[in-house]
Structure formats: C-alpha cells, structure tokens
Enzyme design. Structure first.
Site, PDB file in Angstrom:
ATOM      1  N   HIS A 100       0.736  -1.026  -0.053  1.00 21.72           N
ATOM      2  CA  HIS A 100       0.147  -0.020  -0.081  1.00 21.72           C
ATOM      3  C   HIS A 100       0.799   1.276   0.044  1.00 21.72           C
ATOM      4  O   HIS A 100       0.447   2.456  -0.277  1.00 21.72           O
ATOM      5  CB  HIS A 100      -0.917  -0.090   1.118  1.00 21.72           C
ATOM      6  CG  HIS A 100      -2.069   0.794   1.232  1.00 21.72           C
ATOM      7  ND1 HIS A 100      -2.742   1.450   2.395  1.00 21.72           N
ATOM      8  CD2 HIS A 100      -2.593   1.689   0.023  1.00 21.72           C
ATOM      9  CE1 HIS A 100      -3.468   2.257   1.822  1.00 21.72           C
ATOM     10  NE2 HIS A 100      -3.474   2.412   0.721  1.00 21.72           N
ATOM     11  N   ASP A 108       8.238 -11.792   1.265  1.00 22.31           N
ATOM     12  CA  ASP A 108       9.641 -11.988   0.896  1.00 22.31           C
ATOM     13  C   ASP A 108       9.864 -10.650   0.051  1.00 22.31           C
ATOM     14  O   ASP A 108      11.375 -10.427  -0.085  1.00 22.31           O
ATOM     15  CB  ASP A 108       9.494 -13.104  -0.346  1.00 22.31           C
ATOM     16  CG  ASP A 108       9.477 -14.472   0.344  1.00 22.31           C
ATOM     17  OD1 ASP A 108       9.443 -14.468   1.518  1.00 22.31           O
ATOM     18  OD2 ASP A 108       8.990 -15.412  -0.670  1.00 22.31           O
ATOM     19  N   ASP A 120       8.636 -20.198   7.070  1.00 20.29           N
ATOM     20  CA  ASP A 120       8.132 -18.691   7.481  1.00 20.29           C
ATOM     21  C   ASP A 120       6.666 -18.661   7.767  1.00 20.29           C
ATOM     22  O   ASP A 120       5.709 -19.285   7.163  1.00 20.29           O
ATOM     23  CB  ASP A 120       8.161 -18.154   5.697  1.00 20.29           C
ATOM     24  CG  ASP A 120       7.784 -16.908   5.832  1.00 20.29           C
ATOM     25  OD1 ASP A 120       7.420 -16.167   6.879  1.00 20.29           O
ATOM     26  OD2 ASP A 120       8.420 -16.037   4.919  1.00 20.29           O
ATOM     27  N   ASP A 122      17.555 -12.929  -4.493  1.00 18.00           N
ATOM     28  CA  ASP A 122      17.791 -12.270  -3.398  1.00 18.00           C
ATOM     29  C   ASP A 122      17.385 -10.895  -3.155  1.00 18.00           C
ATOM     30  O   ASP A 122      17.431 -10.160  -4.016  1.00 18.00           O
ATOM     31  CB  ASP A 122      19.367 -12.308  -2.961  1.00 18.00           C
ATOM     32  CG  ASP A 122      19.601 -11.444  -1.710  1.00 18.00           C
ATOM     33  OD1 ASP A 122      18.788 -11.217  -0.857  1.00 18.00           O
ATOM     34  OD2 ASP A 122      20.901 -11.590  -1.295  1.00 18.00           O
ATOM     35  N   LEU A 182      13.993 -15.381   5.110  1.00 12.32           N
ATOM     36  CA  LEU A 182      13.342 -16.768   4.879  1.00 12.32           C
ATOM     37  C   LEU A 182      12.634 -16.606   3.531  1.00 12.32           C
ATOM     38  O   LEU A 182      11.818 -15.717   3.302  1.00 12.32           O
ATOM     39  CB  LEU A 182      12.379 -17.303   5.814  1.00 12.32           C
ATOM     40  CG  LEU A 182      12.851 -17.719   7.196  1.00 12.32           C
ATOM     41  CD1 LEU A 182      11.910 -18.211   8.016  1.00 12.32           C
ATOM     42  CD2 LEU A 182      14.165 -18.695   7.057  1.00 12.32           C
TER      43      LEU A 182
END
Length: 312
Positions: A111, A280, A237, A295, A288
């Site tokens: 957001h 992520d 996770d 990455d 994680l």
C-alpha cells in the site's frame, strides 16, 4: 654501503610507505550511491522496526554499505492512501528542511505504493523517482472479499475496532506515537473500486494497456515497479500459510498472496514474476524465502545502482 645502512634505508622506506597508506582513504563501495536520498515506505501494518524485527530486513544497511543515503519512513499502519500520502509528504518536507535535500527516490512496498504516487502527484518537484514493489495498483481481490464479508455480516464496526487496535499497537511499538489509524479506510483504498477511484485522480505512470507498462517518466518523475508471483516459498516462514490461503482468492491468476501480477504493474516494469511472496518482497521474515529465488536485498542494491546510473 654497509649492510646495516641498507637495512636502515629499507626500514625507512617501509615506514614511509605505511604512513602513505594510512593517510590514503580506502576505496569505498559506491555501487548504490544515488544522487538523491532513498526513502523506504512501508505498506499496511508496516513499521520501521519493532524490537529485532525490521520491516525492510537487511535492506537499509545493504544500501548504505553501497554508499546510499537511506531514510525509513513511518506512516499510519492502516489508513487511506491519501492520508498516508499526506503523512509521507510532511515527512519528506521535514527532511528537506532539516538536511537540505531537494528531491528523493521513493521506494515503496504494498500500500505504500499509493502513498508515494500521491506525493509525486501533489509535489512532483520533491520526487526524483517512484518505485513500487508488490503494490495493488488495480486493487486486490483479498480486500474485495473482506469488504463483501463485513458488508454481509454487518461486522465492519467490530472488525475495524479490533484491527485499529492492532495497528495502534504496531505504531506504538515501532515509535510511531499517536498516528491515526483507520483500517476501514485502508480496506476501501485497496479494493478494486477504491483503487480505480484513486487511479482516476492520480494516473501518472498508469499502464497504457491491460496488464501492460506505463510511461517511464511523468512530470520529471521516473516510475518503476516490480513484484513476485509465489505464495508458499519457505516452510519455516510463519506468513506462508496465510499467503497461500489468500492466494486462492485469485482464481488461478499469478499472485504473491495479496497482489495479482497485473495489478502490480506501473510505469517501467522491472520484473513481475520474482519467486517471492508478499512478505519476501521486503525480505520478511528474517530473510526466509525460496532458496532458489532471487535475493531481495540484491534486488534493492541493483535498483539503487540503476537509479544512480540514471542520474537519480
């Protein structure tokens, strides 16, 4: 020349060399050294840090190690796009007054993307670039589902009270003080209808075709976007289960658990199919992710280098 004299000369040369090296500054990494400071802007229920948990886990330090000047903003954990945009605008103006910065590179998650677009529309001279990551520019079916559920059950007041309390707790724990919270306004902003209304008022960078790209530059502001399209990425996770369930709402459309691939596209699309879920994308939780996915920290460093090379 005696051996003793020769040894003395060698020793003197070594000392002089050591002194020269000591007086010469080591080469600093300037890979991410942008012209304008980078400001990281969080999404719903976001924060800068709570205890050992950072919203942008490992990202600010990685950017700074590359020479970037980085600020981490803090807006209401839950409120409308416009209200959070006004808070960010005030924050940027304070930074300008305090440090003399004329423009900023705004990088936002979720957001936060609408917040930075709002600022770029209201005061484009303050913004060098806008980058949105996992932002539901066209709204999210998850928000649509929540709205339908609360409308059908008449539970919006109760749900809002509970969620507002949670949002206030986040702000207090992260040092955000008494920022106002309005979870209903946040939800309405993130629905398909709410996003369409916002886009009509703040269209800069909008895709010119369905699921396409928008102009790379509007009013002197560069626009970029990126997102992931995975939901279950790491069994360790804690957020994966929630995102996996939420992803079912998309009826087969590629998504990150909260945002559809097409909805994330705005301005120049860097990539819309990273192997990341919504958490992520900011390197949650504690880095994680899928071991074979890109990455996220490297993504932000690479993008800072892109901004640097663009003179931003």
């Amino acid at each position: 020349m005696t051996c003793r004299h020769a040894r003395s000369l060698v020793a003197a040369a070594m000392i002089a060399g050591a002194q020269l090296l000591a007086s010469t500054p080591a080469h600093a990494d300037d890979y991410a050294r942008t012209r304008y400071p980078i400001v990281l802007v969080h999404g719903v229920f976001g924060f800068d840090s709570v205890g050992i948990a950072d919203y942008w886990f490992g990202i600010p330090s990685a950017l700074r190690s590359g020479g970037a000047q980085v600020f981490v903003s803090q807006e209401s954990a839950a409120h409308s796009s416009e209200m959070r945009g006004e808070q960010l605008l005030a924050e940027l103006r304070r930074l300008r007054a305090a440090y003399g910065h004329t423009r900023f590179n705004l990088i936002a998650h979720s957001h936060g993307g609408q917040s930075v677009r709002y600022v770029a529309a209201v005061d484009p001279g303050l913004v060098a670039s806008v980058t949105t990551v996992g932002t539901p520019h066209q709204g999210s079916p998850v928000a649509d589902l929540i709205k339908r559920g609360t409308d059908a059950t008449g539970s919006i007041a109760l749900v809002s009270a509970i969620v507002n309390g949670f949002a206030k707790l986040i702000n207090v724990l992260s040092g955000g003080g008494s920022l106002p919270q309005n979870s209903e306004a946040a939800m309405l902003s993130l629905t398909t209808e709410g996003a369409a209304s916002f886009n009509a008022r703040f269209p800069a960078g909008a895709p010119t075709t369905a699921c396409g790209e928008g102009p790379a530059s509007v009013n002197g502001v560069r626009y970029y976007s990126a997102s992931g399209t995975s939901t279950l990425t790491n069994v360790l996770d804690v957020g994966d289960a929630m995102l996996g369930m939420a992803g079912l709402v998309f009826n087969g459309e590629a998504n990150d658990g909260l945002v559809g691939r097409c909805s994330s596209r705005w301005g120049q699309v860097l990539r819309d199919d990273y192997g990341w879920n919504h958490m992520d994308e900011v390197n949650h939780v504690f880095g994680l992710r899928n071991w074979f996915a890109s990455d996220p920290v490297a993504f932000y460093r690479s993008h800072a280098n892109r901004l640097k090379n663009a003179g931003l």
